[in-house]
Scaffold this active site. Structure first.
Site, PDB file in Angstrom:
ATOM      1  N   HIS A 175      95.404  66.672  63.400  1.00 47.05           N
ATOM      2  CA  HIS A 175      95.686  65.309  63.814  1.00 47.05           C
ATOM      3  C   HIS A 175      94.726  64.317  63.155  1.00 47.05           C
ATOM      4  CE1 HIS A 175      97.338  62.415  66.771  1.00 47.05           C
ATOM      5  NE2 HIS A 175      96.128  61.886  66.767  1.00 47.05           N
TER       6      HIS A 175
ATOM      7  N   SER B  71      98.636  57.758  65.474  1.00 48.97           N
ATOM      8  CA  SER B  71      98.337  58.259  66.809  1.00 48.97           C
ATOM      9  C   SER B  71      98.706  57.229  67.883  1.00 48.97           C
ATOM     10  CB  SER B  71      96.869  58.674  66.882  1.00 48.97           C
ATOM     11  OG  SER B  71      96.598  59.410  68.044  1.00 48.97           O
TER      12      SER B  71
ATOM     13  N   ASP C  50      98.538  69.977  64.344  1.00 54.23           N
ATOM     14  CA  ASP C  50      98.360  68.962  65.379  1.00 54.23           C
ATOM     15  C   ASP C  50      99.088  69.415  66.638  1.00 54.23           C
ATOM     16  OD1 ASP C  50      98.156  66.683  66.931  1.00 54.23           O
ATOM     17  OD2 ASP C  50      99.270  65.390  65.559  1.00 54.23           O
TER      18      ASP C  50
END
Length: 324
Positions: free
Chosen positions: A298, A163, A266
């Site tokens: 995610h 991320s 995601d």
């Protein structure tokens, strides 16, 4: 004072609240997991201060050493958390890097960078580059940390992250492609897991996500960059949108291999695909691959490493880190 403490002026659901008096309340558990020798994998870890002036710290990992003369590929890892939460020292990221180190048989440095909003962008990038330069100071075998001097192969250095950590890895690799950066080592590859890339105009399926029930939906992501980077609150800032008009050309990426990992559900999945396609057509001379996990959201792997799809993702990353 109590009323101002209770009044919330900004919130990222399940992540963070900012109160009117400036108090920042982080909503993710931060229980410290001490370094150790893992009884299952044999991976050892220890904590170090990398840059004392800014109190930049990191957790070092070594797999079980069977041949002390064999040098190991080195992974410099950056954790996720929207640039506002998490550290290498909490259980999810300690366990994640432990598993990567064991599966790939690499040494690793997991970096703790300063967080927004107390330390807005570019603090995270500056800290991460300072940590990478500290790592590079060991390339001749005479750095301050014996684990790196004795065990790291500086011909096989990888950056990785999840991320926001993947965003950092990309931006450091772009900097590494610029000779003026002063980085004394080359990067073999970067692995970007569910990378935090975004933009002001929806791409692909992003327009379908405002009403999505997942926590990390379009509204959530739209608000992150303006919050963490008040000096340039534009979701088309090249640091968060590497394919924005006027962004530095991806042909300058300073590594030879890239793996992009995305998850089917995601909201940022199509940004990962766009990055993969843009890099592949940019004229960059390296090899780029993409791996998509079906049916997952995610960051699914960070909090359930025993899940079969988490194990598959770890195995795919480990295979990448084993490449020459």
């Amino acid at each position: 004072m109590e009323s101002s403490r209770q009044e919330v002026v900004f919130e990222l659901p399940m992540t963070l609240r900012v109160h009117k008096d400036g108090h920042v309340e982080r909503l993710i558990p931060t229980d410290f997991t001490p370094p150790s020798t893992d009884p299952i994998t044999g991976v050892s870890s220890k904590d170090i201060v990398v840059v004392p002036e800014f109190n930049i710290t990191a957790r070092l990992f070594l797999p079980k050493i069977t041949d002390p003369n064999k040098k190991l590929a080195l992974l410099v890892f950056f954790h996720g958390g929207a640039f506002v939460i998490n550290t290498p020292f909490i259980a999810p990221f300690h366990k994640l890097v432990t598993n990567l180190v064991s599966e790939a048989n690499v040494a690793a440095v997991s970096v703790d960078y300063r967080k927004a909003p107390e330390h807005p962008i570019p603090a995270a990038y500056e800290d991460s580059m300072a940590a990478l330069k500290w790592v590079a100071s060991h390339s001749n075998g005479d750095g301050p940390e014996p684990w790196l001097n004795n065990h790291a192969d500086f011909q096989r250095v990888f950056l990785g992250g999840d991320s926001s950590g993947a965003n950092i890895a990309h931006n450091l690799a772009m900097a590494a492609g610029n000779p003026e950066t002063g980085l004394s080592i080359g990067l073999l590859g970067i692995a970007l897991v569910h990378p935090y890339f975004w933009g002001s105009v929806p791409v692909g399926s992003e327009a379908d996500y405002p009403d999505d029930k997942s926590i990390i939906n379009r509204d959530y992501v739209d608000r992150v960059w303006p919050f963490i980077c008040p000096s340039n609150p534009d979701n088309d800032d090249p640091r968060v949108n590497p394919v924005a008009e006027g962004a530095p050309r991806l042909v300058g990426l300073g590594c030879k291999r890239v793996l992009v990992c995305v998850a089917e559900h995601d909201v940022m999945k199509d940004r990962g695909w766009l990055y993969y396609e843009a890099l592949g057509s940019s004229g960059w001379k390296g090899v780029v691959e993409i791996f998509e996990t079906q049916g997952e959201h995610h960051g699914f792997h960070c909090y359930d490493l025993e899940h079969e799809k988490s194990k598959q993702l770890i195995q795919r990353l480990a295979a990448f880190y084993k490449t020459d």
